[in-house]
Design a protein around this motif. Structure first.
Motif, PDB file in Angstrom:
ATOM      1  N   ARG A  48       0.833  -1.201   0.000  1.00 10.21           N
ATOM      2  CA  ARG A  48       0.000   0.000   0.000  1.00 10.21           C
ATOM      3  C   ARG A  48       0.870   1.255   0.000  1.00 10.21           C
ATOM      4  O   ARG A  48       0.619   2.205  -0.759  1.00 10.21           O
ATOM      5  CB  ARG A  48      -0.930  -0.003   1.224  1.00 10.21           C
ATOM      6  N   VAL A  49       1.910   1.258   0.834  1.00  2.00           N
ATOM      7  CA  VAL A  49       2.815   2.411   0.877  1.00  2.00           C
ATOM      8  C   VAL A  49       3.494   2.609  -0.479  1.00  2.00           C
ATOM      9  O   VAL A  49       3.592   3.734  -0.992  1.00  2.00           O
ATOM     10  CB  VAL A  49       3.879   2.217   1.981  1.00  2.00           C
ATOM     11  N   ARG A  50       3.917   1.512  -1.070  1.00  8.85           N
ATOM     12  CA  ARG A  50       4.587   1.576  -2.379  1.00  8.85           C
ATOM     13  C   ARG A  50       3.626   2.082  -3.448  1.00  8.85           C
ATOM     14  O   ARG A  50       3.991   2.928  -4.283  1.00  8.85           O
ATOM     15  CB  ARG A  50       5.133   0.196  -2.741  1.00  8.85           C
ATOM     16  N   ASP A  51       2.387   1.614  -3.425  1.00  6.86           N
ATOM     17  CA  ASP A  51       1.379   2.060  -4.397  1.00  6.86           C
ATOM     18  C   ASP A  51       1.069   3.548  -4.245  1.00  6.86           C
ATOM     19  O   ASP A  51       0.739   4.228  -5.228  1.00  6.86           O
ATOM     20  CB  ASP A  51       0.095   1.247  -4.243  1.00  6.86           C
ATOM     21  N   ASP A  52       1.167   4.029  -2.997  1.00  8.81           N
ATOM     22  CA  ASP A  52       0.901   5.450  -2.739  1.00  8.81           C
ATOM     23  C   ASP A  52       2.081   6.345  -3.124  1.00  8.81           C
ATOM     24  O   ASP A  52       1.996   7.571  -2.986  1.00  8.81           O
ATOM     25  CB  ASP A  52       0.576   5.671  -1.253  1.00  8.81           C
ATOM     26  N   LYS A  53       3.161   5.722  -3.576  1.00  9.88           N
ATOM     27  CA  LYS A  53       4.350   6.455  -4.033  1.00  9.88           C
ATOM     28  C   LYS A  53       4.891   7.411  -2.967  1.00  9.88           C
ATOM     29  O   LYS A  53       5.163   8.587  -3.214  1.00  9.88           O
ATOM     30  CB  LYS A  53       4.050   7.214  -5.329  1.00  9.88           C
ATOM     31  N   ILE A  54       5.060   6.873  -1.778  1.00 10.17           N
ATOM     32  CA  ILE A  54       5.631   7.643  -0.670  1.00 10.17           C
ATOM     33  C   ILE A  54       7.138   7.800  -0.896  1.00 10.17           C
ATOM     34  O   ILE A  54       7.842   6.822  -1.148  1.00 10.17           O
ATOM     35  CB  ILE A  54       5.357   6.944   0.674  1.00 10.17           C
ATOM     36  N   ASP A  55       7.623   9.031  -0.823  1.00 10.92           N
ATOM     37  CA  ASP A  55       9.050   9.304  -1.018  1.00 10.92           C
ATOM     38  C   ASP A  55       9.862   9.073   0.254  1.00 10.92           C
ATOM     39  O   ASP A  55      10.997   8.592   0.203  1.00 10.92           O
ATOM     40  CB  ASP A  55       9.256  10.751  -1.481  1.00 10.92           C
ATOM     41  N   LEU A  56       9.278   9.445   1.386  1.00 10.74           N
ATOM     42  CA  LEU A  56      10.007   9.384   2.651  1.00 10.74           C
ATOM     43  C   LEU A  56       9.065   8.814   3.710  1.00 10.74           C
ATOM     44  O   LEU A  56       8.006   9.380   3.979  1.00 10.74           O
ATOM     45  CB  LEU A  56      10.501  10.775   3.039  1.00 10.74           C
ATOM     46  N   ARG A  77      11.316  -2.341   2.309  1.00 13.34           N
ATOM     47  CA  ARG A  77      11.798  -1.128   1.632  1.00 13.34           C
ATOM     48  C   ARG A  77      10.709  -0.542   0.709  1.00 13.34           C
ATOM     49  O   ARG A  77      10.862  -0.392  -0.490  1.00 13.34           O
ATOM     50  CB  ARG A  77      13.073  -1.440   0.858  1.00 13.34           C
ATOM     51  N   PRO A  78       9.561  -0.139   1.284  1.00  8.60           N
ATOM     52  CA  PRO A  78       8.494   0.409   0.441  1.00  8.60           C
ATOM     53  C   PRO A  78       8.723   1.858   0.005  1.00  8.60           C
ATOM     54  O   PRO A  78       8.008   2.360  -0.867  1.00  8.60           O
ATOM     55  CB  PRO A  78       7.259   0.318   1.335  1.00  8.60           C
ATOM     56  N   ALA A  79       9.691   2.545   0.614  1.00  6.96           N
ATOM     57  CA  ALA A  79       9.970   3.942   0.263  1.00  6.96           C
ATOM     58  C   ALA A  79      11.466   4.110   0.022  1.00  6.96           C
ATOM     59  O   ALA A  79      12.283   3.440   0.661  1.00  6.96           O
ATOM     60  CB  ALA A  79       9.508   4.882   1.371  1.00  6.96           C
ATOM     61  N   PRO A  80      11.868   5.013  -0.850  1.00 11.69           N
ATOM     62  CA  PRO A  80      13.293   5.198  -1.137  1.00 11.69           C
ATOM     63  C   PRO A  80      14.085   5.775   0.031  1.00 11.69           C
ATOM     64  O   PRO A  80      15.286   5.560   0.144  1.00 11.69           O
ATOM     65  CB  PRO A  80      13.301   6.148  -2.338  1.00 11.69           C
ATOM     66  N   ILE A  81      13.408   6.522   0.907  1.00 15.90           N
ATOM     67  CA  ILE A  81      14.055   7.047   2.113  1.00 15.90           C
ATOM     68  C   ILE A  81      13.247   6.585   3.318  1.00 15.90           C
ATOM     69  O   ILE A  81      12.036   6.790   3.374  1.00 15.90           O
ATOM     70  CB  ILE A  81      14.124   8.589   2.094  1.00 15.90           C
ATOM     71  N   GLN A  82      13.919   5.981   4.299  1.00 17.03           N
ATOM     72  CA  GLN A  82      13.244   5.462   5.483  1.00 17.03           C
ATOM     73  C   GLN A  82      13.931   5.989   6.737  1.00 17.03           C
ATOM     74  O   GLN A  82      15.153   5.952   6.862  1.00 17.03           O
ATOM     75  CB  GLN A  82      13.225   3.926   5.446  1.00 17.03           C
TER      76      GLN A  82
END
Length: 365
Positions: A48-56, A77-82
């Motif tokens: 869901r987080v990945r589909d929402d295109k969360i950057d951070l 790793r659903p977001a490029p910055i965690q």
């Protein structure tokens, strides 16, 4: 923080992993998206987080009750910055967690504490708290010493945070301040056996058995100076207990956070121990960071001997105790609550932009 974010440049999504409705109605209108994910698997949440295109993606639970699911989400790793922040005073232990938000007091530059994350030190305290009325904290009354005729020290930190060494130092303070009392609070104190067991352990650590006036009655006399309070029925009643405390003595190696904020908002000064170098750990230094932010650096000790000296000196300054009872609440509002939330939000956003710029630079290499 949600109110302080620049909504023209930041889109705020919240993923709620528990079923509590305590603050949803208040906080959800301050976000762009509020998603209930309780009951979903870590893989489903990550998708869901990945589909929402969360950057951070900021994770605020750490190794607490929900950690098994939420840290597993981060491992996908659903977001490029965690980012790891706020909820747990230590590393996540995950290599996929890029950064951890902290400050220079909680994590001094010379600290040797091990983190898997890169530390991002904010220029001020790493936390910002709501207004007292939002926390439902009542207004303080006069210091109890004015009506009791003696000083009451205490701590409402979780009993598990108390170490043998800090109890020994607390005992030294009580020995120096004649007729003083010590108040503690805990869920276990509803049971007489638990109160007696804790008092026995505290006395064993706190009473100096090498003192020339030590005798078989010393332990009993010491335990007679302890005020052990059980859990209260409401948060309001909990805060009202601060009315019976003159000075809070912080614990180590795990200091207060919420309890420290509560004490200050109720006008109760805190004496704390700040560790540096090889002995520095984040959990030990949070109260020191808060005290610096509110301008009470003189109540931060560097050694156990200094801790005793500061506590004794403060207990003798009844004029200052009365002044702090009147002024600490507005000082906290000025320095660690609104309107400082706007400044805190700007500092945090500036660090988020640095993280994003760094990621873009790495992608372009």
């Amino acid at each position: 923080l949600f109110r302080a974010h620049n909504r023209d440049t930041f889109h705020i999504s919240v993923y709620q992993a528990n079923t509590s409705n305590a603050h949803v109605e208040e906080l959800s209108p301050l976000t762009d998206s509020w998603v209930q994910v309780a009951g979903l698997s870590a893989q489903e949440i990550a998708s869901r987080v990945r589909d929402d295109k969360i950057d951070l993606l900021v994770e605020i639970s750490g190794l607490t009750l929900l950690h098994r699911t939420l840290l597993e989400v981060m491992a996908h790793r659903p977001a490029p910055i965690q980012v790891n922040w706020l909820g747990y005073p230590n590393t996540s232990g995950l290599k996929c967690m890029d950064y951890r938000i902290t400050d220079n007091i909680c994590d001094p530059i010379d600290s040797t504490q091990i983190y898997t994350e890169e530390l991002v030190r904010l220029p001020t305290c790493f936390i910002c708290v709501p207004k007292p009325e939002e926390m439902k904290i009542p207004v303080a009354v006069a210091p109890p010493a004015t009506r009791n005729g003696y000083i009451t020290f205490g701590t409402f930190n979780n009993l598990a945070k108390h170490s043998n060494s800090c109890q020994k130092v607390w005992g030294r303070v009580l020995a120096e301040v004649s007729n003083s009392r010590f108040m503690a609070k805990g869920l276990a104190f509803t049971q007489e056996a638990a109160r007696q067991s804790w008092a026995d352990g505290f006395a064993q650590n706190a009473v100096d058995k090498s003192a020339t006036d030590f005798n078989f009655k010393s332990m009993s006399k010491f335990k007679g100076r302890l005020l052990l309070k059980p859990a209260t029925h409401s948060y309001f009643d909990h805060c009202r207990l601060y009315d019976d405390m003159d000075i809070m003595l912080d614990s180590w190696p795990y200091s207060g956070t919420v309890t420290s904020v509560e004490a200050l908002l109720m006008g109760v000064p805190i004496v704390t121990l700040h560790r540096r170098g090889d002995t520095a750990i984040h959990a030990n230094n949070v109260t020191a960071s808060i005290l610096k932010q509110v301008g009470l650096e003189d109540l931060v000790a560097s050694t156990e001997d200094e801790f005793v000296q500061i506590a004794v000196r403060l207990s003798q300054d009844h004029g200052r105790l009365q002044e702090l009872r009147r002024t600490l609440r507005p000082k906290c509002i000025e320095t660690i609550s609104a309107p400082t939330a706007e400044t805190f939000g700007m500092e945090l956003e500036a660090e988020y932009r640095k993280m994003w710029s760094r990621l873009l630079d790495e992608c372009c290499q």
